[in-house]
Design an enzyme around this catalytic site. Structure first.
Site, mmCIF file in Angstrom:
data_model
loop_
_atom_site.group_PDB
_atom_site.id
_atom_site.type_symbol
_atom_site.label_atom_id
_atom_site.label_comp_id
_atom_site.label_asym_id
_atom_site.label_seq_id
_atom_site.Cartn_x
_atom_site.Cartn_y
_atom_site.Cartn_z
ATOM 1 N N ASP A 1 33.992 38.449 35.598
ATOM 2 C CA ASP A 1 34.613 39.616 35.970
ATOM 3 C C ASP A 1 35.105 39.277 37.407
ATOM 4 O O ASP A 1 34.799 38.944 38.437
ATOM 5 C CB ASP A 1 33.950 40.936 36.249
ATOM 6 N N LYS B 1 38.923 46.880 34.249
ATOM 7 C CA LYS B 1 37.665 47.466 34.338
ATOM 8 C C LYS B 1 37.912 48.414 36.029
ATOM 9 O O LYS B 1 39.308 47.547 36.584
ATOM 10 C CB LYS B 1 36.670 46.180 34.976
ATOM 11 N N LYS C 1 36.219 48.731 30.774
ATOM 12 C CA LYS C 1 34.828 48.858 31.512
ATOM 13 C C LYS C 1 34.892 49.555 33.126
ATOM 14 O O LYS C 1 35.905 49.456 34.298
ATOM 15 C CB LYS C 1 35.146 47.356 31.791
#
Length: 224
Positions: A91, A153, A182
């Site tokens: 990430d 995300k 996400k």
């Protein structure tokens, strides 16, 4: 929605600055027991966690975290090091200054560079929605779609706010079919988790959902 369905979408997370191996190991044990999607942990624990769990659970880590303003070269090194240590998912935080400057081509090139290092491993792109306008969020949906990353995300969980229903709805309308979503930061109840999934979230970055299922009661701490 079935609780196991929600758990299977959770990146069970511990990113505290003071996280110890004992705490990380507990997160790993709980993720395996409750069949989460992954554990999301600091890069310094990736090798130890992978050795501990083997192929029983995916290991995720963060790079350029939480501010995103390190150089592209350093992000690529972090990503490569994480993958070499056994990370299954990465990430990354984008350069938010570039976003504010409208340097979307530079942002896209950086994501592509990190994705090239990650290879077949999953790359999730954190855009820190609480610091962006809706126009910037929409533009970042387009950038992430173009970049080849697997996920967009919402948040690091370390800024002024975390995931919102509005942001996930916005993502769902503007990302390409190759990009998953996400939601992360501040997801504090099963009801909220279910709502995020219904709105289009494929993953949930949270430490609380597994804790709620494990203890059978709300979690009121300030964790991710």
């Amino acid at each position: 929605m079935d609780i196991q369905n929600i758990l299977s979408k959770c990146d069970h997370t511990l990113l505290s600055q003071t996280a110890t191996w004992e705490e990380i190991r507990t997160v790993c044990d709980d993720a395996m027991h409750y069949q989460a999607a992954s554990v999301c942990i600091p890069a310094s624990y990736v090798r130890q966690a992978k050795d501990y769990m083997g192929d029983k659970m995916a290991v995720c880590t963060v790079i350029g975290f939480p501010c995103g303003y390190s150089t592209t070269a350093s992000k690529c090194f972090e990503a490569g090091d994480a993958v070499a240590n056994g990370a299954d998912e990465v990430d990354m935080v984008v350069n938010l200054g570039w976003v504010k400057d409208g340097k979307f081509d530079s942002v896209c090139e950086e994501i592509k560079a990190v994705k090239a290092v990650c290879g077949e491993k999953i790359l999730k792109v954190i855009i820190e929605t609480c610091l962006l306008s809706d126009e910037e969020k929409i533009r970042m949906c387009q950038v992430v779609t173009e970049s080849g990353a697997e996920f967009i995300k919402t948040s690091t969980g370390f800024s002024t706010a975390g995931a919102t229903f509005h942001d996930v709805e916005l993502f769902a309308k503007h990302v390409g079919p190759n990009v998953k979503i996400k939601a992360a930061g501040g997801i504090s109840s099963l009801e909220d988790a279910e709502k995020f999934v219904e709105l289009g979230a494929d993953r949930l970055g949270t430490s609380r959902i597994v804790k709620i299922v494990k203890t059978g009661k709300p979690v009121n701490d300030q964790s991710y």
